[in-house]
Design an enzyme around this catalytic site. Structure first.
Site, PDB file in Angstrom:
ATOM      1  N   ASP A  85       6.461  35.238  16.618  1.00  0.00           N
ATOM      2  CA  ASP A  85       6.627  33.939  17.277  1.00  0.00           C
ATOM      3  C   ASP A  85       7.963  33.286  16.959  1.00  0.00           C
ATOM      4  O   ASP A  85       8.597  33.574  15.939  1.00  0.00           O
ATOM      5  CB  ASP A  85       5.488  32.993  16.918  1.00  0.00           C
ATOM      6  CG  ASP A  85       5.419  32.664  15.432  1.00  0.00           C
ATOM      7  OD1 ASP A  85       5.633  33.581  14.606  1.00  0.00           O
ATOM      8  OD2 ASP A  85       5.155  31.496  15.091  1.00  0.00           O
ATOM      9  N   GLU A 146       3.551  32.491  12.600  1.00  0.00           N
ATOM     10  CA  GLU A 146       4.226  32.265  11.314  1.00  0.00           C
ATOM     11  C   GLU A 146       4.844  30.878  11.271  1.00  0.00           C
ATOM     12  O   GLU A 146       4.829  30.208  10.230  1.00  0.00           O
ATOM     13  CB  GLU A 146       5.305  33.339  11.105  1.00  0.00           C
ATOM     14  CG  GLU A 146       5.895  33.400   9.702  1.00  0.00           C
ATOM     15  CD  GLU A 146       7.072  32.458   9.490  1.00  0.00           C
ATOM     16  OE1 GLU A 146       7.506  32.317   8.327  1.00  0.00           O
ATOM     17  OE2 GLU A 146       7.554  31.856  10.477  1.00  0.00           O
TER      18      GLU A 146
END
Length: 391
Positions: A85, A146
């Protein structure tokens, strides 16, 4: 015995791979398209790829990907990890490569955090396929969420890993840095409640939650508290209209510290300050604290640090042991007994901004480090485990 190494980094392939994945949108909770691309890419390279159930746990559209390339048992299993991400704005990324530097057009992030790590790993795997170099089992973990408090790694079953040590490729700055310490983070969720009233007709009958909350915030010490500790208020939401005395305001902030005792004491002070709003007639404070991730410290003499240091030196780079003010998936992994993981710099600069950039030469340097790690893991007398434990 030193082994012959005929592998070469294909810089053009590496550059085009980074551009390709950087232009696939993958904001937190929406990593599906990138994950699907990587699944196909990794399977063509001969890796077995599995996706876990993290999507259901975090409310996203994709789980963590664990790819494994079996190797010889006499060599150690190595873990490498990057996250899928990116922060926003992440839609419509267009990468410009000019004079050896990757940038976005300036209206989005570049996504080097953490697609630099992903691109380096893919080039490393391409090199391995093209060479005949021996290796132990390689485990490549791509995590989701994350940027939202390490959600993917927090919901990953680490018992699935064969490797007992490894590296997260997710730190900013020039390659050569090894993050050996990173802080724990507490997030505080606060609701200050007051009483609504018409702001023009009878404001004296209301209790202004925003005003009360602002008085508390003004008393807090924010920013850098000391060399190990920071505090930030990042979200404030409240009010319904200008003609209504606000009866509630939501506040979200965080505290981080490398020292657990400092963090707990500071968090307790913040909670007490917000709970003290009850001294205002008609007001009350509701506070909830969550531990996002624990701190970690790795000693310079630990094998995971020594191994990386040797690989970095052999790659022709200066070794730098650094302390970070941010968390990474390494924070989660180092809390698992028997698992040691360091975070390595991958060249990203000005991450989380639209001015983010990445130099191609730094991306190449990361691949060189990975290749030197592979070579080191298959050298030495006796088993590679013995070699690594000797540092």
């Amino acid at each position: 015995m030193m082994m012959c190494d005929s592998a070469n980094i294909n810089e053009e392939r590496l550059a085009q791979e980074f551009i390709r994945i950087a232009e696939i949108p993958s904001p937190s909770y929406r990593e599906r398209d990138l994950a699907d691309y990587l699944k196909g890419r990794l399977q063509k390279l001969g890796l077995d790829v599995e996706e876990d159930d993290a999507a259901e746990k975090i409310g996203g559209n994709c789980g963590n990907l664990l790819a494994r390339l079996p190797g010889e048992e006499r060599y150690p299993a190595l873990l490498f990890c990057s996250h899928l991400d990116t922060v926003t704005p992440a839609e419509g990324v267009k990468v410009i490569l000019e004079n050896g530097v990757f940038r976005s057009r300036g209206d989005t992030v570049l996504g080097g955090d953490d697609k630099a790590g992903i691109a380096a790993l893919l080039e490393f795997l391409d090199m391995l396929r093209e060479s005949s170099h021996p290796h132990g089992t390689l485990e490549i973990l791509f995590t989701v969420g994350e940027e939202q408090g390490l959600l993917g790694s927090r919901n990953f079953d680490c018992s699935r890993l064969k490797a007992r040590f490894g590296y997260v490729l997710d730190s900013s700055g020039k390659p050569g840095a090894i993050v050996t310490a990173a802080p724990a983070q507490n997030v505080f969720h606060v609701t200050v409640r007051g009483k609504a009233a018409h702001a023009g007709f009878e404001p004296e009958k209301g209790v202004n939650a925003i005003k009360i909350a602002s008085e508390v915030i003004a008393r807090l010490q924010l920013g850098r508290i000391d060399a190990e500790t920071t505090v930030n208020i990042g979200v404030i939401k409240g009010g319904k209209a200008t003609n209504i005395v606000p009866d509630a305001v939501f506040i979200q902030g965080e505290a981080r510290s490398l020292d657990r005792k400092k963090l707990e004491a500071l968090t307790a002070e913040i909670v007490a300050e917000f709970e003290s709003v009850s001294k205002f007639p008609g007001a009350r404070g509701e506070v909830r604290v969550t531990r996002e991730y624990p701190e970690y410290r790795l000693a310079p003499e630990q094998p995971v640090v020594q191994f990386a240091s040797q690989a970095i030196s052999r790659a022709g780079l200066e070794v730098r042991l650094e302390t970070s003010g941010g968390g990474s998936d390494a924070n989660i992994f180092n809390a698992i007994p028997g698992l040691a993981v360091a975070n390595l710099a991958v060249g990203m600069q000005q991450a989380h901004t639209t001015e983010e950039y990445l130099e191609l030469e730094d991306l190449v340097a990361v691949v060189r480090i990975l290749w030197e790690m592979l070579k080191l893991s298959t050298e030495g007398e006796g088993s590679a485990f013995d070699f690594l434990e000797k540092g």
